[in-house]
Motif scaffolding. Structure first.
Motif, PDB file in Angstrom:
ATOM      1  N   THR A   1      -2.269  -0.166   9.361  1.00  0.00           N
ATOM      2  CA  THR A   1      -1.815   1.073   8.747  1.00  0.00           C
ATOM      3  C   THR A   1      -3.039   1.920   8.428  1.00  0.00           C
ATOM      4  O   THR A   1      -4.140   1.636   8.928  1.00  0.00           O
ATOM      5  N   LYS A   2      -2.875   2.964   7.619  1.00  0.00           N
ATOM      6  CA  LYS A   2      -3.929   3.959   7.481  1.00  0.00           C
ATOM      7  C   LYS A   2      -4.014   4.489   6.055  1.00  0.00           C
ATOM      8  O   LYS A   2      -3.054   4.388   5.291  1.00  0.00           O
ATOM      9  N   VAL A   3      -5.155   5.068   5.743  1.00  0.00           N
ATOM     10  CA  VAL A   3      -5.311   5.845   4.524  1.00  0.00           C
ATOM     11  C   VAL A   3      -5.397   7.304   4.947  1.00  0.00           C
ATOM     12  O   VAL A   3      -6.145   7.660   5.854  1.00  0.00           O
ATOM     13  N   TRP A   4      -4.626   8.151   4.270  1.00  0.00           N
ATOM     14  CA  TRP A   4      -4.470   9.540   4.704  1.00  0.00           C
ATOM     15  C   TRP A   4      -4.386  10.438   3.476  1.00  0.00           C
ATOM     16  O   TRP A   4      -3.347  10.953   3.114  1.00  0.00           O
ATOM     17  N   THR A   5      -5.512  10.587   2.813  1.00  0.00           N
ATOM     18  CA  THR A   5      -5.574  11.435   1.627  1.00  0.00           C
ATOM     19  C   THR A   5      -7.041  11.695   1.305  1.00  0.00           C
ATOM     20  O   THR A   5      -7.928  11.082   1.894  1.00  0.00           O
ATOM     21  N   ARG A   6      -7.291  12.602   0.368  1.00  0.00           N
ATOM     22  CA  ARG A   6      -8.662  12.896  -0.050  1.00  0.00           C
ATOM     23  C   ARG A   6      -8.940  12.251  -1.415  1.00  0.00           C
ATOM     24  O   ARG A   6      -8.053  12.152  -2.254  1.00  0.00           O
TER      25      ARG A   6
ATOM     26  N   GLY B   1      -7.322   7.522  -2.474  1.00  0.00           N
ATOM     27  CA  GLY B   1      -7.274   6.612  -1.334  1.00  0.00           C
ATOM     28  C   GLY B   1      -6.921   5.199  -1.755  1.00  0.00           C
ATOM     29  O   GLY B   1      -6.105   4.524  -1.107  1.00  0.00           O
ATOM     30  N   ILE B   2      -7.535   4.733  -2.841  1.00  0.00           N
ATOM     31  CA  ILE B   2      -7.237   3.394  -3.344  1.00  0.00           C
ATOM     32  C   ILE B   2      -5.765   3.286  -3.725  1.00  0.00           C
ATOM     33  O   ILE B   2      -5.072   2.310  -3.378  1.00  0.00           O
ATOM     34  N   ALA B   3      -5.256   4.295  -4.437  1.00  0.00           N
ATOM     35  CA  ALA B   3      -3.846   4.270  -4.857  1.00  0.00           C
ATOM     36  C   ALA B   3      -2.911   4.250  -3.648  1.00  0.00           C
ATOM     37  O   ALA B   3      -1.905   3.519  -3.632  1.00  0.00           O
ATOM     38  N   GLN B   4      -3.247   5.045  -2.640  1.00  0.00           N
ATOM     39  CA  GLN B   4      -2.389   5.088  -1.461  1.00  0.00           C
ATOM     40  C   GLN B   4      -2.398   3.760  -0.715  1.00  0.00           C
ATOM     41  O   GLN B   4      -1.355   3.270  -0.265  1.00  0.00           O
ATOM     42  N   MET B   5      -3.567   3.155  -0.584  1.00  0.00           N
ATOM     43  CA  MET B   5      -3.640   1.872   0.124  1.00  0.00           C
ATOM     44  C   MET B   5      -2.956   0.758  -0.664  1.00  0.00           C
ATOM     45  O   MET B   5      -2.301  -0.115  -0.080  1.00  0.00           O
ATOM     46  N   GLU B   6      -3.070   0.777  -1.994  1.00  0.00           N
ATOM     47  CA  GLU B   6      -2.344  -0.204  -2.802  1.00  0.00           C
ATOM     48  C   GLU B   6      -0.839  -0.057  -2.591  1.00  0.00           C
ATOM     49  O   GLU B   6      -0.107  -1.052  -2.517  1.00  0.00           O
ATOM     50  N   GLN B   7      -0.390   1.181  -2.469  1.00  0.00           N
ATOM     51  CA  GLN B   7       1.025   1.426  -2.203  1.00  0.00           C
ATOM     52  C   GLN B   7       1.424   0.876  -0.843  1.00  0.00           C
ATOM     53  O   GLN B   7       2.529   0.331  -0.674  1.00  0.00           O
ATOM     54  N   SER B   8       0.526   0.966   0.138  1.00  0.00           N
ATOM     55  CA  SER B   8       0.823   0.423   1.464  1.00  0.00           C
ATOM     56  C   SER B   8       1.018  -1.096   1.398  1.00  0.00           C
ATOM     57  O   SER B   8       1.905  -1.643   2.055  1.00  0.00           O
ATOM     58  N   PHE B   9       0.191  -1.772   0.617  1.00  0.00           N
ATOM     59  CA  PHE B   9       0.362  -3.215   0.444  1.00  0.00           C
ATOM     60  C   PHE B   9       1.758  -3.519  -0.106  1.00  0.00           C
ATOM     61  O   PHE B   9       2.434  -4.451   0.346  1.00  0.00           O
ATOM     62  N   LYS B  10       2.180  -2.744  -1.097  1.00  0.00           N
ATOM     63  CA  LYS B  10       3.494  -2.968  -1.705  1.00  0.00           C
ATOM     64  C   LYS B  10       4.618  -2.686  -0.719  1.00  0.00           C
ATOM     65  O   LYS B  10       5.580  -3.466  -0.605  1.00  0.00           O
TER      66      LYS B  10
ATOM     67  N   LEU C   1       4.547  -2.634   2.556  1.00  0.00           N
ATOM     68  CA  LEU C   1       4.533  -3.586   3.662  1.00  0.00           C
ATOM     69  C   LEU C   1       4.804  -5.017   3.199  1.00  0.00           C
ATOM     70  O   LEU C   1       4.956  -5.925   4.024  1.00  0.00           O
ATOM     71  N   GLN C   2       4.878  -5.207   1.891  1.00  0.00           N
ATOM     72  CA  GLN C   2       5.181  -6.507   1.284  1.00  0.00           C
ATOM     73  C   GLN C   2       4.214  -7.593   1.764  1.00  0.00           C
ATOM     74  O   GLN C   2       4.609  -8.656   2.231  1.00  0.00           O
ATOM     75  N   THR C   3       2.930  -7.287   1.644  1.00  0.00           N
ATOM     76  CA  THR C   3       1.909  -8.213   2.110  1.00  0.00           C
ATOM     77  C   THR C   3       0.723  -8.194   1.159  1.00  0.00           C
ATOM     78  O   THR C   3       0.495  -7.190   0.464  1.00  0.00           O
ATOM     79  N   ASP C   4      -0.033  -9.281   1.130  1.00  0.00           N
ATOM     80  CA  ASP C   4      -1.251  -9.302   0.332  1.00  0.00           C
ATOM     81  C   ASP C   4      -2.498  -9.173   1.207  1.00  0.00           C
ATOM     82  O   ASP C   4      -3.624  -9.219   0.720  1.00  0.00           O
ATOM     83  N   ARG C   5      -2.272  -9.013   2.529  1.00  0.00           N
ATOM     84  CA  ARG C   5      -3.394  -8.791   3.432  1.00  0.00           C
ATOM     85  C   ARG C   5      -2.939  -7.894   4.586  1.00  0.00           C
ATOM     86  O   ARG C   5      -1.900  -8.140   5.191  1.00  0.00           O
ATOM     87  N   ILE C   6      -3.730  -6.884   4.864  1.00  0.00           N
ATOM     88  CA  ILE C   6      -3.460  -5.987   5.987  1.00  0.00           C
ATOM     89  C   ILE C   6      -4.518  -6.249   7.056  1.00  0.00           C
ATOM     90  O   ILE C   6      -5.707  -6.323   6.767  1.00  0.00           O
ATOM     91  N   ASP C   7      -4.068  -6.427   8.284  1.00  0.00           N
ATOM     92  CA  ASP C   7      -5.000  -6.787   9.353  1.00  0.00           C
ATOM     93  C   ASP C   7      -5.979  -5.667   9.675  1.00  0.00           C
ATOM     94  O   ASP C   7      -7.174  -5.912   9.860  1.00  0.00           O
ATOM     95  N   LEU C   8      -5.468  -4.442   9.752  1.00  0.00           N
ATOM     96  CA  LEU C   8      -6.321  -3.310  10.135  1.00  0.00           C
ATOM     97  C   LEU C   8      -6.000  -2.108   9.266  1.00  0.00           C
ATOM     98  O   LEU C   8      -4.871  -1.626   9.262  1.00  0.00           O
ATOM     99  N   MET C   9      -7.004  -1.632   8.526  1.00  0.00           N
ATOM    100  CA  MET C   9      -6.860  -0.395   7.766  1.00  0.00           C
ATOM    101  C   MET C   9      -7.716   0.669   8.442  1.00  0.00           C
ATOM    102  O   MET C   9      -8.913   0.475   8.671  1.00  0.00           O
ATOM    103  N   GLN C  10      -7.081   1.805   8.740  1.00  0.00           N
ATOM    104  CA  GLN C  10      -7.734   2.871   9.493  1.00  0.00           C
ATOM    105  C   GLN C  10      -7.772   4.153   8.666  1.00  0.00           C
ATOM    106  O   GLN C  10      -6.848   4.427   7.902  1.00  0.00           O
ATOM    107  N   ILE C  11      -8.823   4.921   8.848  1.00  0.00           N
ATOM    108  CA  ILE C  11      -8.913   6.229   8.200  1.00  0.00           C
ATOM    109  C   ILE C  11      -8.245   7.235   9.130  1.00  0.00           C
ATOM    110  O   ILE C  11      -8.753   7.535  10.214  1.00  0.00           O
ATOM    111  N   HIS C  12      -7.084   7.723   8.686  1.00  0.00           N
ATOM    112  CA  HIS C  12      -6.214   8.536   9.535  1.00  0.00           C
ATOM    113  C   HIS C  12      -6.817   9.909   9.786  1.00  0.00           C
ATOM    114  O   HIS C  12      -7.107  10.666   8.856  1.00  0.00           O
ATOM    115  N   ASN C  13      -7.027  10.207  11.068  1.00  0.00           N
ATOM    116  CA  ASN C  13      -7.552  11.503  11.492  1.00  0.00           C
ATOM    117  C   ASN C  13      -8.874  11.853  10.811  1.00  0.00           C
ATOM    118  O   ASN C  13      -9.187  13.032  10.621  1.00  0.00           O
TER     119      ASN C  13
END
Length: 314
Positions: free
Chosen positions: A123-128, A133-142, A144-156
């Motif tokens: 998934t990706k982080v897509w904010t300034r 960014g930390i808040a958005q990525m923490e939300q992605s973990f929730k 996606l219901q996971t405690d580990r994300i294989d690939l985090m990308q900086i979107h665009n």
């Protein structure tokens, strides 16, 4: 300019993922060998350069197709999309906070998938801003219901200098396994190239299609040189490519490379390039997922076959 500009001799590529295969090839049109034998049951894999971990070469993108709520009739098809991906040996599921409900839908589906899914979650982080960014990525973990994300990308590449230190820290801590950047348009290639040269990264996700081959000139060779895995987004050129190919006869040699449709052939065209690690055509249709996954089987294309397809699209 020809697609072989910049290459004046044949080279040797060593691919290591368990076993090591050495192939002599023209880099512009190289077919990469599978990183491990699968006996034909599962799709081919390619080694992630930074780790040599084998990654199945066809995944699924969740843009639009997974941006649906449980009450939407399209939602009921999505468990079968993931099953079709996994049954063919695929694992890569790519999402983003930019894709509406897609992350949440993905998390819901994976939480009920039996047996436990083998998903490689990207998934990706897509904010300034760092905290944003930390808040958005923490939300992605929730979501996606996971405690580990294989690939985090900086979107665009949005605020990439701010986010990259966080990604590196989380990778060290084991919360994410790989880090990368993404873009989808040729206007960003100069910046993409500059970041690739300046920063050690595991992945680049970039637009590449039979009718959109701009990355072949500098971006793909640079990724190969820097040891960066490449995920192809927009592999059907935004949709109009398949519309233009519809009704045209497949080349007579299509069956020899295990292809039965234009979508499969368009994907195999990309996978034939030695720098490409994985393609992620988006779909919410199980039949299309099965068809797309079929591109991950059988021989890759020869240079002549690749040039023939380029001529078809003009």
């Amino acid at each position: 300019m020809s697609h072989t500009d910049g290459y004046t001799r044949r080279q040797i590529l060593t691919l290591a993922a368990g076993a090591t295969a050495v192939l002599t090839f023209d880099p512009a049109f190289a077919a990469t060998a599978p990183s491990k034998e699968t006996g034909g049951k599962n799709m081919l894999t390619r080694a992630i350069p930074s780790s040599n971990e084998p990654l199945p070469i066809v995944g699924v993108g969740t843009y639009r197709g997974f941006d649906v709520a449980p009450a939407d009739p399209a939602y009921k098809n999505l468990p079968s999309v993931l099953s079709a991906l996994f049954e063919k040996g695929g694992t890569v599921i790519d999402s983003s906070p930019m894709y509406g409900r897609a992350e949440q839908t993905t998390g819901e589906l994976l939480s009920i998938h039996k047996p436990r899914s083998p998903a490689f979650l990207a998934t990706k982080v897509w904010t300034r801003g760092r905290e944003e960014g930390i808040a958005q990525m923490e939300q992605s973990f929730k979501l996606l219901q996971t405690d580990r994300i294989d690939l985090m990308q900086i979107h665009n590449l949005l605020d990439w200098k701010t986010h990259l230190p966080t990604l590196r820290k989380w990778k060290e801590e084991g919360r994410i396994r790989y880090i990368g950047i993404t873009h989808y348009t040729a206007s960003a290639y100069d910046e993409v190239e500059a970041v690739l040269k300046a920063e050690p990264l595991d992945f680049l996700q970039i637009n590449y299609a039979l009718d959109d081959r701009g990355v072949e000139k500098r971006i793909l060779p640079l990724c190969r040189e820097r040891g960066v895995a490449v995920i192809c987004n927009r592999p059907f050129g935004g949709g109009d490519l398949l519309a233009r190919l519809k009704g045209k006869p497949l080349p007579g040699w299509a069956a020899q490379v295990g292809v039965t449709s234009w979508p499969q052939l368009a994907l195999k065209f990309l996978l034939t390039h030695s720098a490409v690690t994985c393609v992620i055509p988006g779909t919410g249709n199980p039949r299309y997922m099965t068809e797309n996954a079929g591109a991950g089987f059988g021989p890759m294309l020869t240079g002549a076959q690749r040039e023939q397809l380029i001529d078809v699209v003009g």
